[in-house]
Design a protein around this motif. Sequence first.
Motif, short mmCIF file in Angstrom:
data_model
loop_
_atom_site.label_atom_id
_atom_site.label_comp_id
_atom_site.label_asym_id
_atom_site.label_seq_id
_atom_site.Cartn_x
_atom_site.Cartn_y
_atom_site.Cartn_z
N ASP A 36 -19.28 -64.47 82.44
CA ASP A 36 -18.38 -65.16 81.53
C ASP A 36 -17.07 -65.51 82.23
OD1 ASP A 36 -17.03 -62.77 81.75
OD2 ASP A 36 -17.48 -62.09 79.71
N ASP A 45 -20.73 -74.02 78.39
CA ASP A 45 -21.27 -73.04 77.46
C ASP A 45 -21.99 -71.97 78.27
OD1 ASP A 45 -20.33 -74.49 75.33
OD2 ASP A 45 -22.25 -75.48 74.91
N PHE A 46 -21.65 -70.72 78.03
CA PHE A 46 -22.24 -69.61 78.78
C PHE A 46 -23.52 -69.14 78.08
CE2 PHE A 46 -17.68 -69.42 79.66
CZ PHE A 46 -17.68 -69.42 81.04
N ASN A 89 -16.75 -67.41 73.31
CA ASN A 89 -16.07 -67.49 74.59
C ASN A 89 -16.46 -68.72 75.40
OD1 ASN A 89 -14.57 -65.15 74.26
ND2 ASN A 89 -16.12 -63.85 75.20
N ASN A 90 -17.19 -69.64 74.83
CA ASN A 90 -17.50 -70.89 75.53
C ASN A 90 -16.22 -71.65 75.83
OD1 ASN A 90 -20.24 -70.37 75.49
ND2 ASN A 90 -20.60 -71.52 73.60
N ASP A 126 -25.45 -64.94 81.99
CA ASP A 126 -24.38 -65.66 82.68
C ASP A 126 -23.12 -64.82 82.79
OD1 ASP A 126 -25.94 -67.87 82.97
OD2 ASP A 126 -24.86 -69.13 81.53
N THR A 136 -11.88 -67.86 77.13
CA THR A 136 -13.20 -67.32 77.49
C THR A 136 -13.25 -65.79 77.43
OG1 THR A 136 -12.61 -67.35 79.83
CG2 THR A 136 -13.71 -69.30 78.96
N PRO A 154 -23.44 -64.57 76.95
CA PRO A 154 -22.23 -63.96 76.41
C PRO A 154 -21.87 -64.51 75.03
CG PRO A 154 -21.92 -64.61 78.70
CD PRO A 154 -23.21 -65.20 78.25
N ASP A 155 -20.91 -63.90 74.41
CA ASP A 155 -20.45 -64.28 73.07
C ASP A 155 -20.15 -65.78 73.03
OD1 ASP A 155 -18.96 -64.65 70.68
OD2 ASP A 155 -18.37 -62.54 70.70
#
Length: 713
Positions: A607, A640-641, A648-649, A605, A688, A644-645
Amino acid sequence: MTAWTDGRTMRRIMAGASLAALMTAPALAQSGQSDLDQVVVTAARTALPVTALPLTVDIIDSETLSQQVAIGGSIVDAVSTLSPSFSPTRQKLSGAGESLRGRSPLYAINGIPQSTPIRDGSRDGFTVDPFFIDRIELIYGSNALQGIGATGGVVNQVTAGPPREDGTTGRALLQASADGGFQGDGTGGKAAALVAHRNGAFDATVGASYEARGAFYDAKDRRVGVDTTQGEIQDSKSWSLFGRFGWQFDDSLRLDIVANRFELKGDGDYLALAGNRLTGVPTSSVRGAVQGKPAANRAEMLSASLTDSDLWGGDFSAQLFFNRTRDTFGGDRGATFQDIRIAPIGTLLDQSSNRSRKLGARASYERALPFYQGLTTTVGLDAMTDKTEQSLLLTGRVWVPPTEFTSVAPFIQGNLALLDGKLRVAGGVRSENVELAVDDYVTLASYGSRSVAGGDPTFSATLFNGGVVAEPARGVRLYASYAEGYTVPDVGRILRAVNTNGVDVDDYLDISPVVSNNREIGAELKRGAFSATATYFWSSSKFGQLLVLNPATGVFDVQRQKVAIEGLELNLEARTPVEGLTLMGGYARLRGQTDSNGDGKVDLDLDGANISPDRVNLAAAYINGPWSARLQTQFYIKRDFNGPDPRNNFEGYNIVDAYVRYETGLGGLSLSVSNLLDEQYVSYSSDTANPTDNLRYFAGRGRVFTVGWDRRF
């Protein structure tokens, strides 16, 4: 992409889009204009009305723009608030990461590009005072209508036009603002005036503006943290000069000369106080003088345009322009600037400045072909050179070498009206021919002091567009289109980060162009008091540009990866039985992925640094006699991605704004309140990105009051 793009889901979305077209709003809903047939979008490079074009277009008219600027303070805020597909603003001078449909928009003034893609300083949203802008034209999706840069779309700022009658006219504005807690250092003010005079064939319009901004406070009455490096809007002053001089040689031939100078400088009165992401405490600010020069932005533009609406039966336009910008960034002692040959590691203070100069010419001619009924063609040629460099002010070092971008692009467009205009087929081709010239240079010590061989790489791209517009019934418009856009990646960011030996600019793959495409289908319905639009789009680039945080330096680097984005946009407008009351709503859903492992398939995804959140916009506007008012809200939806980390959601938040104005006869008195409910939230950009950076964990602004007086004479 993920399972949401499978055939069954796609059919559901398309069915939903078709149904929503019967109950949602036209592209011009935000402006309140009711007759699309005569609206001409100058950014589309044609005299045909917007209804003849297979495009998704919004026009923010003067009244709506004035309201939004009173609420948010800038053109970027206005566009972000009104367009569901535009990302939430950072509320900072830098717009890095702000996107339209998940890609960078091209900001332009009267079609003149303000963006600096060679070394993107992300200050292109602050190059003119909104007081001098008559309307905003938004063209969505990747396209090459304006040349380089419009991978997400075009944000064209059309300046105040010439006076229509002999005599002197003008307008003036006074504003004062304060945070919700009425803190002493949270106040600001603005004064602006514009005077126009016409005498026969000659007319002149001149104006000036000045604005002082105080500190920003969040909903808990804490100062919002300052970004001393990238630049701030808060604790700053800006001033702008504008001039337009015209000669109307005859009924069709006109010459316009437009000049603009805008400068915004930080006062440098505050330093950042680190927050704590783990406990949810945002970065704040404390009194203190910044080291070096405060961050600033300066933009200057001069253009000459010649238009003839009846040259051999067609429309001719030619434009020469000169544009230069200087983006000064704040100083720090970060790892990037350290060099043991100059000072002990960790002690060297430095700051950078971007300088860019553009010189360009554009010409086009459009006419209906007499030997082929219904066919209108446009031929044109664009040429531009852009020289950009980034230097370090305190030590005189070169960070990004002087890089010259030269482009020559002929194009041709056609628009064929069939069945008495009920069906239109449009298409065209543009040939981009580009050369980059870079001298030999040496990278900074933090990148290993690498010697890089310069060169003159050339690129060429043939960019196509085409589409169909149908009006099967009165008030119903359907369209489908394909368009390609073109830009170069942030060449300066790539060149300055070279950390290996033996690199030669002539064959350095990472600076090859980004060609993105945009495919979309749309439906518009306008029946009586109701109007609606629904648009579904796909966008992809085989060798795109992705911003990725470098944990070692804290700087975003560019990675070249395949990118694919899809989205759904819905809008609604309805005039109610209550005289003067209109209700509006909008929705955008965006999904984007990138190819993280180079196997040719997108799997991760995008971010928050690369795509905006899903959003719902609702608004009620009222105009009746001397009163006008607007109540609006934006719901930024939690996400929620995947990949990625997880830190960062996005948590999501909701903002409500209000505006009311009364015309007294001696001018209009207005009151606007942004973040009316005093919502405490962390800005989308901060929520994010940079999951370990407590100095850039910024809260959004709390409640802000703005009172104003404006008058036309």
